[in-house]
Design a protein around this motif. Structure first.
Motif, PDB file in Angstrom:
ATOM      1  N   GLU A  95       0.851  -1.191   0.000  1.00  0.00           N
ATOM      2  CA  GLU A  95       0.000   0.000   0.000  1.00  0.00           C
ATOM      3  C   GLU A  95       0.884   1.236   0.000  1.00  0.00           C
ATOM      4  O   GLU A  95       1.745   1.402   0.885  1.00  0.00           O
ATOM      5  CB  GLU A  95      -0.877   0.003   1.250  1.00  0.00           C
ATOM      6  CG  GLU A  95      -2.084   0.902   1.185  1.00  0.00           C
ATOM      7  CD  GLU A  95      -3.258   0.268   0.457  1.00  0.00           C
ATOM      8  OE1 GLU A  95      -4.240   0.990   0.199  1.00  0.00           O
ATOM      9  OE2 GLU A  95      -3.209  -0.943   0.149  1.00  0.00           O
ATOM     10  N   ILE A  96       0.735   2.085  -0.998  1.00  0.00           N
ATOM     11  CA  ILE A  96       1.396   3.387  -0.990  1.00  0.00           C
ATOM     12  C   ILE A  96       0.569   4.297  -0.078  1.00  0.00           C
ATOM     13  O   ILE A  96      -0.642   4.456  -0.278  1.00  0.00           O
ATOM     14  CB  ILE A  96       1.477   3.982  -2.403  1.00  0.00           C
ATOM     15  CG1 ILE A  96       2.354   3.094  -3.303  1.00  0.00           C
ATOM     16  CG2 ILE A  96       2.031   5.405  -2.370  1.00  0.00           C
ATOM     17  CD1 ILE A  96       2.332   3.494  -4.765  1.00  0.00           C
ATOM     18  N   CYS A  97       1.206   4.881   0.928  1.00  0.00           N
ATOM     19  CA  CYS A  97       0.495   5.692   1.919  1.00  0.00           C
ATOM     20  C   CYS A  97       0.850   7.169   1.754  1.00  0.00           C
ATOM     21  O   CYS A  97       2.037   7.523   1.672  1.00  0.00           O
ATOM     22  CB  CYS A  97       0.837   5.218   3.328  1.00  0.00           C
ATOM     23  SG  CYS A  97       0.346   3.508   3.647  1.00  0.00           S
ATOM     24  N   THR A  98      -0.168   8.002   1.714  1.00  0.00           N
ATOM     25  CA  THR A  98       0.034   9.431   1.497  1.00  0.00           C
ATOM     26  C   THR A  98      -0.768  10.247   2.510  1.00  0.00           C
ATOM     27  O   THR A  98      -1.635   9.720   3.218  1.00  0.00           O
ATOM     28  CB  THR A  98      -0.373   9.841   0.064  1.00  0.00           C
ATOM     29  OG1 THR A  98      -1.753   9.495  -0.162  1.00  0.00           O
ATOM     30  CG2 THR A  98       0.489   9.122  -0.975  1.00  0.00           C
ATOM     31  N   LEU A  99      -0.480  11.540   2.548  1.00  0.00           N
ATOM     32  CA  LEU A  99      -1.105  12.455   3.502  1.00  0.00           C
ATOM     33  C   LEU A  99      -1.546  13.718   2.787  1.00  0.00           C
ATOM     34  O   LEU A  99      -0.802  14.282   1.985  1.00  0.00           O
ATOM     35  CB  LEU A  99      -0.110  12.800   4.616  1.00  0.00           C
ATOM     36  CG  LEU A  99      -0.493  13.907   5.606  1.00  0.00           C
ATOM     37  CD1 LEU A  99      -1.678  13.487   6.465  1.00  0.00           C
ATOM     38  CD2 LEU A  99       0.709  14.272   6.483  1.00  0.00           C
ATOM     39  N   LEU A 100      -2.764  14.163   3.094  1.00  0.00           N
ATOM     40  CA  LEU A 100      -3.298  15.416   2.570  1.00  0.00           C
ATOM     41  C   LEU A 100      -3.823  16.233   3.750  1.00  0.00           C
ATOM     42  O   LEU A 100      -4.765  15.820   4.427  1.00  0.00           O
ATOM     43  CB  LEU A 100      -4.424  15.145   1.574  1.00  0.00           C
ATOM     44  CG  LEU A 100      -5.152  16.366   1.013  1.00  0.00           C
ATOM     45  CD1 LEU A 100      -4.208  17.260   0.233  1.00  0.00           C
ATOM     46  CD2 LEU A 100      -6.331  15.937   0.136  1.00  0.00           C
ATOM     47  N   ILE A 101      -3.194  17.368   4.016  1.00  0.00           N
ATOM     48  CA  ILE A 101      -3.594  18.230   5.130  1.00  0.00           C
ATOM     49  C   ILE A 101      -4.571  19.294   4.617  1.00  0.00           C
ATOM     50  O   ILE A 101      -4.328  19.943   3.600  1.00  0.00           O
ATOM     51  CB  ILE A 101      -2.367  18.893   5.769  1.00  0.00           C
ATOM     52  CG1 ILE A 101      -1.444  17.818   6.368  1.00  0.00           C
ATOM     53  CG2 ILE A 101      -2.782  19.877   6.853  1.00  0.00           C
ATOM     54  CD1 ILE A 101      -0.145  18.368   6.910  1.00  0.00           C
TER      55      ILE A 101
END
Length: 257
Positions: free
Chosen positions: A192-198
């Motif tokens: 799983e490629i894990c990303t963050l959006l604030i």
């Protein structure tokens, strides 16, 4: 997930890759093979056999990177999700070499994005309960949104942009997405490629068909004395649990917790 073991091998992204989600993509090798039939174990489910990208090899260093190949969703179901459904690694972890090597299976890559905002001094994340239509075993478990399979085009940001719009009605601003790492689900050996959006405050997200009922706001597991201590004792999908941990790690490392 809070205070409990996560059934995933987690590879945090180095600091110099945080602002460049595409940097996690290595080589794309080979052509799309002919589509195959779905294993009888999954027949009768609401599934679509679309093209996806699968892991060839995960390189943790010097740059976190996934070498990929084209594949089909049904092949990923047959060779990976089947492992979880049959409980192959429920009690005994898979051999370590399989965590980073996709040989012998179609290790379909997923992308899970933590949409996070500050609320009352706490980092919160957008999440929802999974619908039973395609994977009834996970019905009611909590997953982050957006999330989905890594499918054409060969771009992390474009996949997140598509899923974010489809699942929440939100738009992805250029340059806003951050890479937090890669997690390998040790129950089915899928990465799983894990990303963050604030976001600035709780987003006005609309409910998508992949989730049940209203959206939830989940406290990020920053530390044992903070949000994790107040988090509900719920059942999270393995990718969601890993994505939340990796997002919290990045925020702590940046001194934003």
């Amino acid at each position: 997930m809070f205070g409990q073991a996560i059934r995933a091998a987690m590879y945090p992204a180095p600091r110099d890759q945080w602002q460049d989600p595409e940097s996690v993509l290595g080589r794309l090798v080979g052509a799309l093979p002919p589509p195959g039939a779905l294993h009888p174990l999954f027949r009768g489910r609401d599934l679509f056999n679309g093209p996806i990208y699968a892991m060839l090899r995960l390189h943790p260093r010097p740059r976190l990177m996934l070498d990929c190949r084209p594949g089909w969703y049904f092949d990923s179901m047959n060779t990976c999700e089947r492992l979880e459904l049959e409980g192959r690694y429920r009690n005994t972890p898979p051999p370590h070499p399989l965590w980073r090597d996709g040989a012998g299976r179609t290790a379909g890559i997923g992308i899970s994005t933590v949409v996070a905002w500050r609320e009352g001094g706490t980092w919160m994340a957008l999440a929802g309960r999974v619908q039973p239509k395609s994977m009834p075993e996970r019905a009611g478990q909590i997953h982050v949104a957006p999330s989905g399979m890594f499918a054409p085009p060969f771009s992390v940001a474009e996949n997140v942009r598509r899923e974010l719009l489809e699942e929440t009605g939100l738009a992805l601003e250029p340059g806003a997405l951050q890479l937090t790492g890669v997690a390998v689900n040790l129950l089915n050996l899928r990465p799983e490629i894990c990303t963050l959006l604030i976001t600035d405050g709780r987003p006005a997200a609309v409910a998508g068909e992949e989730f049940q009922g209203p959206w939830m706001a989940i406290p990020l597991p920053i530390n044992a004395a903070g949000p994790a201590a107040r988090a509900p004792r719920e059942t999270f999908t393995v990718p969601a649990a890993a994505a939340l941990r990796l997002a919290a790690r990045l925020l702590c490392a940046r001194g934003r917790a």
